[in-house]
Design an enzyme around this catalytic site. Structure first.
Site, PDB file in Angstrom:
ATOM      1  N   LYS A  52      15.339 -11.370  37.295  1.00 19.14           N
ATOM      2  CA  LYS A  52      14.639 -11.855  38.189  1.00 19.14           C
ATOM      3  C   LYS A  52      13.868 -13.200  37.926  1.00 19.14           C
ATOM      4  O   LYS A  52      13.424 -14.004  38.591  1.00 19.14           O
ATOM      5  CB  LYS A  52      13.565 -10.459  38.625  1.00 19.14           C
ATOM      6  CG  LYS A  52      14.158  -9.281  39.399  1.00 19.14           C
ATOM      7  CD  LYS A  52      13.512  -8.062  39.255  1.00 19.14           C
ATOM      8  CE  LYS A  52      14.186  -7.012  39.793  1.00 19.14           C
ATOM      9  NZ  LYS A  52      13.527  -5.638  39.546  1.00 19.14           N
ATOM     10  N   GLN A  96       8.477  -2.576  37.600  1.00 23.92           N
ATOM     11  CA  GLN A  96       9.884  -2.063  37.264  1.00 23.92           C
ATOM     12  C   GLN A  96       9.853  -0.562  37.097  1.00 23.92           C
ATOM     13  O   GLN A  96       9.208  -0.029  36.273  1.00 23.92           O
ATOM     14  CB  GLN A  96      10.419  -2.985  36.097  1.00 23.92           C
ATOM     15  CG  GLN A  96      11.797  -2.669  35.935  1.00 23.92           C
ATOM     16  CD  GLN A  96      12.793  -3.425  37.044  1.00 23.92           C
ATOM     17  OE1 GLN A  96      12.534  -4.320  37.653  1.00 23.92           O
ATOM     18  NE2 GLN A  96      13.887  -2.577  37.266  1.00 23.92           N
ATOM     19  N   ASP A 119       8.638  -4.933  46.724  1.00 23.15           N
ATOM     20  CA  ASP A 119       9.651  -4.096  46.615  1.00 23.15           C
ATOM     21  C   ASP A 119       9.851  -3.030  47.981  1.00 23.15           C
ATOM     22  O   ASP A 119      10.992  -2.248  47.982  1.00 23.15           O
ATOM     23  CB  ASP A 119       9.391  -3.136  45.445  1.00 23.15           C
ATOM     24  CG  ASP A 119      10.072  -3.346  44.076  1.00 23.15           C
ATOM     25  OD1 ASP A 119      11.484  -3.845  44.183  1.00 23.15           O
ATOM     26  OD2 ASP A 119       9.884  -3.098  43.011  1.00 23.15           O
TER      27      ASP A 119
HETATM   28  N1  GUN Z   1      14.320  -0.053  39.082  1.00 22.78           N
HETATM   29  C1  GUN Z   1      15.675   0.090  39.794  1.00 22.78           C
HETATM   30  N2  GUN Z   1      15.615  -0.568  40.825  1.00 22.78           N
HETATM   31  C2  GUN Z   1      14.489  -0.950  41.066  1.00 22.78           C
HETATM   32  C3  GUN Z   1      13.758  -2.032  42.022  1.00 22.78           C
HETATM   33  O1  GUN Z   1      14.632  -2.415  43.072  1.00 22.78           O
HETATM   34  N3  GUN Z   1      12.614  -2.283  42.000  1.00 22.78           N
HETATM   35  C4  GUN Z   1      11.826  -1.706  40.887  1.00 22.78           C
HETATM   36  N4  GUN Z   1      10.538  -1.935  40.874  1.00 22.78           N
HETATM   37  N5  GUN Z   1      12.413  -1.064  39.887  1.00 22.78           N
HETATM   38  C5  GUN Z   1      13.893  -0.599  39.821  1.00 22.78           C
END
Ligand code: GUN
Length: 297
Positions: A52, A96, A119
């Site tokens: 990211k 995350q 998100d």
């Molecule tokens: N863990 C797995 N997929 C995601 C996601 O799209 N966002 C976040 N914050 N954690 C994740």
């Protein structure tokens, strides 16, 4: 049979975002800024957060990562989120997941300012999604919608079977596919671990969205000829012959299923890169709003 190439789509969209950010910089606007919080040492989570950051760099976004030890308290994390909520230089915040067991994911996601919740996990944003209001669509479902749009896949009236009912993918995806919109209007069946006779539903599907997290679960004999298969699974499967010690596998037995379908996403290189684009697009959207920018999309 068409391979739905997520990397190619991601490249096109990244170029669009990057050009817009350049133009906005020339007009004197600051860069969009995405912040991630990473707690603990989960290998996959670290990889995602690093990717990211790299994505942000590529499109001219600022990014920052707060990395915390596994044993931080929930209160500490909540305070950190509240600080970021107040910071006018930050447009998007993600924490995350998964988090360590002693920290409530629900409490954490509900603490994020819904206007920075790129998100789309806050109940307010999920509620808006359910009602078809403008919101941050969670990154993976958003990425899948972009894929359907770019490949101009006709979904109207089709039977879409979503396998998996997570709040991150399956459930929002099922809502979006049923919505009265250009890339929705499906009849949707949502299946999960307690579904009886899952194979029957899969076999009836015009569109399968597999998000169950079981490597190569969907076999060629479970899929209708000419179906469209979107594979959200991405599991690390041990492989001693590979220098990383693992290979990435989707939920679909790609090598065999591809011979039956009309279109399919590979793993890696399908939904994964588009999920990351979903996050960039949401951050950009939040930025346009926070900076009161009009005339840009
Ligand atoms: N863990 C797995 N997929 C995601 C996601 O799209 N966002 C976040 N914050 N954690 C994740």
């Amino acid at each position: 049979m068409q391979i739905l190439n997520g990397n190619q789509v991601a490249k096109i969209i990244k170029e669009q975002i990057s050009e817009n950010v350049k133009k906005l910089n020339e007009k004197g606007y600051r860069n969009p800024h995405l912040t991630a919080i990473l707690v603990g040492n989960d290998g996959a989570s670290k990889t995602y957060v690093n990717s990211k950051e790299a994505d942000c760099k590529q499109v001219g976004f600022n990014s920052s990562v707060f990395r915390f030890e596994q044993d931080i308290t929930e209160d500490f994390l909540i305070e950190k989120i509240k600080e970021i909520n107040q910071n006018p230089e930050i447009d998007g915040l993600i924490v995350q997941l998964p988090l360590p067991k002693h920290i409530s994911e629900l409490k954490v996601t509900q603490t994020i300012n819904p206007e920075k919740d790129v998100d789309g996990f806050h109940s307010m944003n999920l509620g808006k999604l359910m009602k078809g209001e403008d919101t941050f669509i969670p990154a993976t479902p958003f990425g899948i919608l972009m894929m359907l749009e770019i490949y101009n896949i006709n979904t109207s009236g089709k039977h879409c079977v979503v396998v998996g009912r997570s709040n991150i993918v399956g459930r929002p995806m099922s809502i979006l596919m049923s919505q009265n919109s250009k890339f929705g209007n499906c009849t949707v069946t949502i299946c999960h671990s307690r579904t009886q006779n899952l194979e029957k539903y899969l076999k009836e599907a015009d569109i399968i969205i597999a998000a169950l997290g079981k490597p190569e679960f969907v076999k060629a004999n479970m899929v209708k000829e000419g179906a469209i298969v979107i594979d959200v699974g991405i599991t690390r499967v041990e492989d001693k012959n590979n220098e990383k010690g693992y290979v990435l596998k989707g939920d679909v037995d790609f090598e065999n299923v591809k011979n039956v379908v009309s279109a399919i996403t590979p793993v890696p290189g399908g939904v994964g890169p588009l999920t990351r684009i979903g996050l960039l697009k949401n951050t950009y959207k939040s930025y346009l709003k926070s900076q009161n920018i009009e005339g840009f999309e």
